[in-house]
Design a protein around this motif. Structure first.
Motif, mmCIF file in Angstrom:
data_model
loop_
_atom_site.group_PDB
_atom_site.id
_atom_site.type_symbol
_atom_site.label_atom_id
_atom_site.label_comp_id
_atom_site.label_asym_id
_atom_site.label_seq_id
_atom_site.Cartn_x
_atom_site.Cartn_y
_atom_site.Cartn_z
ATOM 1 N N THR A 114 2.579 -39.796 31.699
ATOM 2 C CA THR A 114 2.006 -39.159 30.548
ATOM 3 C C THR A 114 0.552 -39.225 30.269
ATOM 4 O O THR A 114 -0.078 -38.272 30.137
ATOM 5 N N GLY A 115 0.099 -40.644 30.691
ATOM 6 C CA GLY A 115 -1.412 -40.856 30.510
ATOM 7 C C GLY A 115 -2.150 -40.142 31.356
ATOM 8 O O GLY A 115 -3.197 -39.433 31.167
ATOM 9 N N PHE A 116 -1.460 -40.133 32.737
ATOM 10 C CA PHE A 116 -2.366 -39.274 33.834
ATOM 11 C C PHE A 116 -2.347 -37.903 33.458
ATOM 12 O O PHE A 116 -3.204 -37.119 33.722
ATOM 13 N N SER A 117 -1.227 -37.177 33.028
ATOM 14 C CA SER A 117 -1.209 -35.754 32.774
ATOM 15 C C SER A 117 -2.260 -35.475 31.629
ATOM 16 O O SER A 117 -2.688 -34.467 31.772
ATOM 17 N N TRP A 118 -2.667 -36.458 30.637
ATOM 18 C CA TRP A 118 -3.402 -36.032 29.792
ATOM 19 C C TRP A 118 -4.674 -36.148 30.144
ATOM 20 O O TRP A 118 -5.688 -35.229 29.990
ATOM 21 N N LEU A 119 -5.067 -37.018 31.122
ATOM 22 C CA LEU A 119 -6.363 -37.089 31.664
ATOM 23 C C LEU A 119 -6.651 -35.904 32.400
ATOM 24 O O LEU A 119 -7.694 -35.434 32.660
ATOM 25 N N PHE A 120 -5.592 -35.459 33.355
ATOM 26 C CA PHE A 120 -5.840 -34.351 34.182
ATOM 27 C C PHE A 120 -6.251 -33.189 33.469
ATOM 28 O O PHE A 120 -7.010 -32.256 33.688
ATOM 29 N N TYR A 121 -5.490 -33.095 32.242
ATOM 30 C CA TYR A 121 -5.592 -31.888 31.397
ATOM 31 C C TYR A 121 -7.049 -31.617 30.780
ATOM 32 O O TYR A 121 -7.606 -30.647 30.851
ATOM 33 N N TYR A 122 -7.515 -32.992 30.309
ATOM 34 C CA TYR A 122 -8.851 -32.925 29.768
ATOM 35 C C TYR A 122 -9.793 -32.567 30.772
ATOM 36 O O TYR A 122 -10.555 -32.078 30.762
ATOM 37 N N ARG A 123 -9.497 -33.071 32.227
ATOM 38 C CA ARG A 123 -10.532 -32.880 33.287
ATOM 39 C C ARG A 123 -10.512 -31.457 33.485
ATOM 40 O O ARG A 123 -11.497 -30.736 33.873
ATOM 41 N N ALA A 124 -9.292 -30.929 33.464
ATOM 42 C CA ALA A 124 -9.245 -29.195 33.750
ATOM 43 C C ALA A 124 -9.945 -28.405 32.733
ATOM 44 O O ALA A 124 -10.550 -27.494 33.130
ATOM 45 N N LEU A 125 -9.760 -28.991 31.179
ATOM 46 C CA LEU A 125 -10.587 -28.366 30.330
ATOM 47 C C LEU A 125 -12.156 -28.615 30.617
ATOM 48 O O LEU A 125 -12.864 -27.510 30.168
ATOM 49 N N GLN A 126 -12.544 -29.368 31.269
ATOM 50 C CA GLN A 126 -14.065 -29.498 31.422
ATOM 51 C C GLN A 126 -14.466 -28.591 32.642
ATOM 52 O O GLN A 126 -15.486 -28.095 32.514
#
Length: 104
Positions: A21-33
């Protein structure tokens, strides 16, 4: 006083789930960047549809009508948010809800 006893495998899967879950949020925020939200959000909203397909393929789950309808509503929710992010005056949510109410 109630004492909870956890099996070792339960704790392991709980920790692995928290890490995923933590990694999925990190990847999501990276994708938004890296890309606009109008491209990232619809892909994120398709996670339920992906989970249904993977469950049927790899776990042999049975496709029930309510599962298909739930997946369709959630997928339309993703399409609806995509259209809203692109400033179009279209609401698929209302159309799908009306269709489901008429179908019952």
């Amino acid at each position: 006083m109630v004492v909870l006893q956890w099996a070792g495998s339960s704790v392991t899967f709980l920790v692995l789930s928290a890490l995923a879950t933590g990694f999925s949020w990190l990847f999501y925020y990276r994708a938004l960047q890296m890309a606009p939200a109008s491209l990232v959000a619809p892909i994120d909203k398709l996670r339920v549809a992906f989970a249904i397909v993977l469950g049927v393929i790899f776990h042999g789950e049975v496709l029930l009508v309510k599962l298909v309808l739930g997946g369709a509503v959630d997928t339309c929710r993703g399409a609806d948010s995509c259209l809203a992010l692109r400033n179009r005056d279209v609401s698929l949510r209302g159309v799908v809800c009306q269709w489901i109410c008429q179908w019952q």
